[in-house]
Design an enzyme around this catalytic site. Structure first.
Site, PDB file in Angstrom:
ATOM      1  N   CYS A   1      71.086   6.104  80.594  1.00 47.81           N
ATOM      2  CA  CYS A   1      72.088   6.010  79.543  1.00 47.81           C
ATOM      3  C   CYS A   1      72.563   4.227  79.747  1.00 47.81           C
ATOM      4  O   CYS A   1      72.693   3.953  80.770  1.00 47.81           O
ATOM      5  CB  CYS A   1      73.421   6.663  79.757  1.00 47.81           C
ATOM      6  SG  CYS A   1      74.719   6.409  78.788  1.00 47.81           S
TER       7      CYS A   1
ATOM      8  N   HIS B   1      72.011  13.444  73.354  1.00 45.53           N
ATOM      9  CA  HIS B   1      72.450  12.462  74.253  1.00 45.53           C
ATOM     10  C   HIS B   1      73.637  11.803  73.473  1.00 45.53           C
ATOM     11  O   HIS B   1      74.720  11.660  73.830  1.00 45.53           O
ATOM     12  CB  HIS B   1      71.432  11.622  74.923  1.00 45.53           C
ATOM     13  CG  HIS B   1      71.928  10.439  75.887  1.00 45.53           C
ATOM     14  ND1 HIS B   1      71.742  10.341  77.323  1.00 45.53           N
ATOM     15  CD2 HIS B   1      72.834   9.555  75.553  1.00 45.53           C
ATOM     16  CE1 HIS B   1      72.393   9.482  77.831  1.00 45.53           C
ATOM     17  NE2 HIS B   1      73.244   8.702  76.797  1.00 45.53           N
ATOM     18  N   GLU B   2      73.285  11.413  72.466  1.00 48.99           N
ATOM     19  CA  GLU B   2      74.131  10.320  71.629  1.00 48.99           C
ATOM     20  C   GLU B   2      75.162  11.186  70.912  1.00 48.99           C
ATOM     21  O   GLU B   2      76.367  10.820  70.970  1.00 48.99           O
ATOM     22  CB  GLU B   2      73.536   9.853  70.532  1.00 48.99           C
ATOM     23  CG  GLU B   2      72.308   8.647  70.887  1.00 48.99           C
ATOM     24  CD  GLU B   2      72.667   7.812  71.895  1.00 48.99           C
ATOM     25  OE1 GLU B   2      73.739   7.559  72.115  1.00 48.99           O
ATOM     26  OE2 GLU B   2      71.625   7.689  72.899  1.00 48.99           O
TER      27      GLU B   2
ATOM     28  N   HIS C   1      77.910  11.817  73.421  1.00 41.04           N
ATOM     29  CA  HIS C   1      78.901  10.595  73.690  1.00 41.04           C
ATOM     30  C   HIS C   1      80.039  10.870  72.509  1.00 41.04           C
ATOM     31  O   HIS C   1      81.062  10.513  72.743  1.00 41.04           O
ATOM     32  CB  HIS C   1      78.139   9.519  73.217  1.00 41.04           C
ATOM     33  CG  HIS C   1      77.377   8.689  74.468  1.00 41.04           C
ATOM     34  ND1 HIS C   1      77.999   8.368  75.532  1.00 41.04           N
ATOM     35  CD2 HIS C   1      75.990   8.244  74.677  1.00 41.04           C
ATOM     36  CE1 HIS C   1      77.097   7.849  76.422  1.00 41.04           C
ATOM     37  NE2 HIS C   1      76.170   7.708  75.953  1.00 41.04           N
TER      38      HIS C   1
HETATM   39 NI    NI Z   1      74.085   7.105  76.781  1.00 46.94          NI
END
Ligand code: NI
Length: 179
Positions: free
Chosen positions: A88, A130-131, A134
Site C-alpha cells: 500500500c 484494496h481500494e 480504503h
Molecule cells: Ni492502499
C-alpha cells in the site's frame, strides 16, 4: 499535473469511512485527475481518495497499462480466494501475503455520473478490493491473521516514516471545500 502528498498509515483520514459522491461536477473531475497523477507518479497500481486526504468514495487504478476510475463502488466478490503479495502506498516498503477474492464485479459510476462496471481477476480484483477497503477506513494489514498483523505493526513502528504525518483531515467531503 497535480500530484498530491500521499497520506501515511497513522493519519486519521485513512480510518474514516468515506462519504458517497453526490455531485458529479468539475471538482470531482479534478479529484480523479489528482488521483491519477499522484498514482502514476508514485508509481502505484491503485489509489483511493482518502489517501490524498479527500474522504469521498472514489478510486483510480492503473493495471496492464489501463487507466480507470470508479465512483461509489459496490462489489460482488467470488467465493474462491487467492493469497498473494500486497502492499500500500500509505505503508511504504511493507508488503504481506493477503487473502482476497480471486475475481470481482464492481458496479459504480464514472466521473460523469454514468453507470459503469469494472470486472477483473487477480491483480485488478485485488486492487479493487484494496481500494474499496480504503473507502471504508480499512487498511490491508487489517486483513492479515493476528500474528502477521502484529508483525506488520512492529515493522510499521520501526519504519522511519511512521509518526511524521500531521494528524488532521485536510479536506472534508463537501465539494465546495475541496478548493
Ligand atoms: Ni492502499
Amino acid at each position: 499535473m497535480a500530484i498530491q502528498p500521499i497520506r501515511l498509515f497513522g493519519d486519521p483520514v485513512l480510518r474514516t469511512p468515506a462519504a458517497p459522491v453526490e455531485t458529479f461536477d468539475k471538482e470531482l473531475r479534478k479529484l480523479v485527475d489528482d488521483l491519477t497523477d499522484t498514482m502514476r507518479d508514485a508509481p502505484g497500481v491503485g489509489l483511493a481518495a482518502p489517501q490524498i486526504g479527500v474522504s469521498l468514495r472514489v478510486f483510480t487504478y492503473w493495471i496492464d497499462n489501463e487507466l480507470g476510475h470508479l465512483v461509489n463502488p459496490d462489489l460482488d466478490l467470488s467465493e474462491d480466494v487467492e493469497l498473494d503479495e500486497e502492499g500500500c502506498l500509505s505503508l511504504p516498503g511493507l508488503s504481506f501475503d493477503t487473502k482476497r477474492a480471486r475475481s470481482v464485479v464492481a458496479r459504480g459510476m464514472n466521473m460523469h455520473g454514468e453507470p459503469i462496471v469494472v470486472e477483473g481477476t487477480d491483480l485488478l480484483a485485488r486492487c479493487v478490493q484494496h481500494e474499496t477497503d480504503h473507502l471504508d477506513g480499512i487498511v490491508f494489514i487489517d486483513r492479515l491473521d493476528p500474528l502477521e498483523r502484529k508483525e506488520a505493526m512492529r515493522l510499521i513502528r520501526e519504519a522511519e516514516w511512521f509518526g511524521e504525518t500531521p494528524p488532521q483531515i485536510r479536506q472534508n467531503p463537501h465539494p465546495a471545500a475541496w478548493l
